[in-house]
Design a protein around this motif. Structure first.
Motif, mmCIF file in Angstrom:
data_model
loop_
_atom_site.group_PDB
_atom_site.id
_atom_site.type_symbol
_atom_site.label_atom_id
_atom_site.label_comp_id
_atom_site.label_asym_id
_atom_site.label_seq_id
_atom_site.Cartn_x
_atom_site.Cartn_y
_atom_site.Cartn_z
ATOM 1 N N ARG A 157 79.225 84.998 8.836
ATOM 2 C CA ARG A 157 79.872 85.353 7.281
ATOM 3 C C ARG A 157 81.102 85.552 6.880
ATOM 4 N N ASP A 158 82.101 84.525 6.285
ATOM 5 C CA ASP A 158 83.832 84.946 5.980
ATOM 6 C C ASP A 158 83.731 85.975 5.150
ATOM 7 N N GLU A 159 84.864 86.639 4.488
ATOM 8 C CA GLU A 159 85.392 86.679 3.781
ATOM 9 C C GLU A 159 85.289 86.828 2.204
ATOM 10 N N TYR A 160 84.151 85.689 2.393
ATOM 11 C CA TYR A 160 83.274 85.058 1.051
ATOM 12 C C TYR A 160 82.272 85.155 1.080
ATOM 13 N N ASP A 161 81.829 85.776 1.633
ATOM 14 C CA ASP A 161 80.121 85.619 1.782
ATOM 15 C C ASP A 161 80.168 84.263 2.346
ATOM 16 N N ARG A 162 80.430 83.564 2.727
ATOM 17 C CA ARG A 162 79.734 82.384 2.867
ATOM 18 C C ARG A 162 79.682 82.060 5.052
ATOM 19 N N ILE A 163 78.669 81.207 5.116
ATOM 20 C CA ILE A 163 77.943 80.711 6.124
ATOM 21 C C ILE A 163 78.730 79.963 6.859
ATOM 22 N N CYS A 164 79.548 80.172 8.218
ATOM 23 C CA CYS A 164 80.904 79.105 8.565
ATOM 24 C C CYS A 164 80.671 79.736 10.086
ATOM 25 N N ALA A 165 81.535 79.133 10.572
ATOM 26 C CA ALA A 165 81.795 79.169 12.005
ATOM 27 C C ALA A 165 82.827 80.531 12.589
ATOM 28 N N PHE A 201 69.543 79.459 -0.966
ATOM 29 C CA PHE A 201 69.705 79.200 0.568
ATOM 30 C C PHE A 201 70.277 79.633 1.233
ATOM 31 N N VAL A 202 71.703 80.677 0.561
ATOM 32 C CA VAL A 202 72.759 80.970 0.696
ATOM 33 C C VAL A 202 71.943 82.777 1.196
ATOM 34 N N THR A 203 71.447 83.190 -0.037
ATOM 35 C CA THR A 203 70.975 84.119 -0.570
ATOM 36 C C THR A 203 69.878 84.586 0.416
ATOM 37 N N ARG A 204 68.857 83.611 0.856
ATOM 38 C CA ARG A 204 67.747 84.013 1.297
ATOM 39 C C ARG A 204 67.776 83.551 2.538
ATOM 40 N N ILE A 205 68.967 83.372 3.455
ATOM 41 C CA ILE A 205 69.273 82.992 4.396
ATOM 42 C C ILE A 205 69.990 84.520 5.238
ATOM 43 N N LYS A 206 70.969 85.283 3.927
ATOM 44 C CA LYS A 206 71.246 86.659 4.382
ATOM 45 C C LYS A 206 69.832 87.823 4.487
ATOM 46 N N ILE A 207 68.830 87.372 3.889
ATOM 47 C CA ILE A 207 68.003 88.047 4.129
ATOM 48 C C ILE A 207 66.866 88.291 4.968
ATOM 49 N N ARG A 208 66.955 86.941 5.391
ATOM 50 C CA ARG A 208 66.316 86.304 7.108
ATOM 51 C C ARG A 208 66.860 86.636 8.310
ATOM 52 N N ILE A 209 68.411 86.058 8.077
ATOM 53 C CA ILE A 209 69.353 86.469 9.219
ATOM 54 C C ILE A 209 70.235 87.253 9.114
ATOM 55 N N ASP A 258 69.498 62.592 -20.800
ATOM 56 C CA ASP A 258 69.147 64.135 -21.001
ATOM 57 C C ASP A 258 67.628 63.714 -20.139
ATOM 58 N N SER A 259 68.562 63.919 -19.187
ATOM 59 C CA SER A 259 67.225 63.482 -17.993
ATOM 60 C C SER A 259 66.927 65.321 -17.272
ATOM 61 N N ASP A 260 65.622 64.806 -16.403
ATOM 62 C CA ASP A 260 65.730 66.359 -15.565
ATOM 63 C C ASP A 260 66.378 65.606 -14.221
ATOM 64 N N TYR A 261 66.351 66.567 -12.847
ATOM 65 C CA TYR A 261 66.340 65.832 -11.309
ATOM 66 C C TYR A 261 66.673 66.805 -10.515
ATOM 67 N N VAL A 262 65.969 66.885 -9.147
ATOM 68 C CA VAL A 262 65.960 67.915 -8.466
ATOM 69 C C VAL A 262 67.401 67.614 -7.330
ATOM 70 N N ALA A 263 67.566 68.705 -7.064
ATOM 71 C CA ALA A 263 68.838 68.652 -5.916
ATOM 72 C C ALA A 263 68.943 70.090 -5.284
ATOM 73 N N PHE A 264 69.501 70.411 -4.264
ATOM 74 C CA PHE A 264 69.444 71.589 -3.317
ATOM 75 C C PHE A 264 70.310 72.798 -3.421
ATOM 76 N N ASP A 265 69.362 73.497 -3.984
ATOM 77 C CA ASP A 265 70.110 75.103 -4.402
ATOM 78 C C ASP A 265 70.606 75.698 -3.121
ATOM 79 N N GLU A 266 71.196 75.529 -2.544
ATOM 80 C CA GLU A 266 72.285 76.260 -2.566
ATOM 81 C C GLU A 266 73.002 77.174 -2.262
ATOM 82 N N LYS A 267 72.731 78.157 -2.885
ATOM 83 C CA LYS A 267 73.686 79.461 -3.521
ATOM 84 C C LYS A 267 71.653 80.268 -3.172
#
Length: 319
Positions: free
Chosen positions: A95-103, A82-90, A71-80
């Motif tokens: 991205r691959d066919e699943y819209d994931r940032i990759c090589a 991040f991906v959405t923001r980068i999609k707009i910014r850059i 029953d505790s709150d904590y902070v994590a990295f919001d990867e989703k």
């Protein structure tokens, strides 16, 4: 039998920090090819480096979580987020066919300059973090604490630049947190840049500053703009002495450069005239259909450096 397992990120870092390999020391290795082109392997290394620093963007991409059992709150990295923001910014970042940032795979088309944009985004936004378990005994979850400092940038910068160097890529992540291309044997030196910054006339100084910044920009589409800016600076330089008209201002600049020597006065007068003619004849400052197109991007560096040489000399004689 003892088996040692080395994690991939650590192995990559170890490879790039190993100096003086045998083939290099004994001259067996072929000379490293210098290039502006990022191949798939280079791309993968650079992207992996960014991914290792993703959590250092948590201050921007904050995911507020709740752990039901404690029953505790904590902070994590919001990867989703991040991906959405980068999609707009850059948007052109691969991205691959699943819209994931990759090589990209070896046959995939990609915009390598979008990757450089991503590296700059990390460089300009990463901050120091610390991670801690809620309880060292049970370790139910980890929380991320974000700090206002950015000491981590130096580590990120060093790793990126090591990859550039070891790969033969002619780029550098600077202390100003931007990526600049490296032009080998360029006449543009730190001393020349400092002299440009000391030019008293604001308009000329700003044009020279913009021209140099565009010249260093990795994307070759900036070459034309860099040449146009430095030609604009040349034309404005002719009117440097505002108490004189353009003709007499130019004459004063040339006479000061020549130190009273008529031969050099003729030489510098001719060079100013030739450069003015080039700026008018080729598609540099004017874009009418009767101008000569610059058909090879490599020509821009020639034009830039020819104009740079005259300006760099001239400003040393300005009063």
């Amino acid at each position: 039998m003892l088996c040692v397992v080395i994690e991939v990120p650590y192995l990559v870092a170890l490879i790039f920090r190993t100096k003086g390999l045998c083939t290099s020391r004994h001259g067996i290795r072929a000379p490293l090819e210098k290039t502006y082109s990022i191949n798939r392997d280079m791309y993968s290394l650079l992207l992996d480096c960014c991914k290792r620093y993703q959590k250092n963007l948590t201050h921007i991409f904050t995911l507020n979580c709740h752990h039901d059992f404690t029953d505790s709150d904590y902070v994590a990295f919001d990867e989703k987020g991040f991906v959405t923001r980068i999609k707009i910014r850059i948007p052109s970042l691969f991205r691959d066919e699943y819209d994931r940032i990759c090589a990209p795979a070896y046959d995939d088309e990609n915009d390598q300059y979008a990757l450089l944009d991503l590296i700059e985004f990390f460089a300009q936004n990463i901050k120091d973090i610390s991670e801690r378990w809620n309880n060292e005994r049970y370790r139910n979850y980890q929380t991320i604490d974000c700090h206002n400092s950015s000491d981590v940038f130096e580590n990120f910068q060093e790793t990126i630049n090591e990859i550039f160097t070891e790969s033969g890529l002619l780029y550098e992540l600077t202390d100003e947190k931007i990526i600049e291309r490296i032009v080998e044997n360029s006449p543009l030196t730190t001393e020349i840049e400092n002299n440009f910054a000391a030019v008293h006339e604001v308009g000329t100084r700003e044009l020279l500053k913009d021209a140099v910044a565009l010249y260093k920009t990795p994307n070759p589409t900036a070459r034309q703009d860099s040449v146009e800016k430095i030609w604009d600076a040349l034309e404005r330089l002719k009117t440097y002495y505002t108490t004189l008209d353009k003709k007499h201002s130019s004459e004063k600049i040339v006479n000061d450069m020549a130190n009273g020597n008529d031969d050099f006065a003729d030489l510098f007068n001719n060079e100013f005239k030739v450069l003015t003619d080039i700026g008018n004849k080729y598609r540099i400052r004017h874009h009418e259909t009767d101008r000569i197109d610059i058909t090879d991007v490599r020509y821009y560096d020639y034009f830039f450096n020819r104009c740079l040489s005259l300006i760099a000399l001239a400003i040393q004689y300005l009063m």
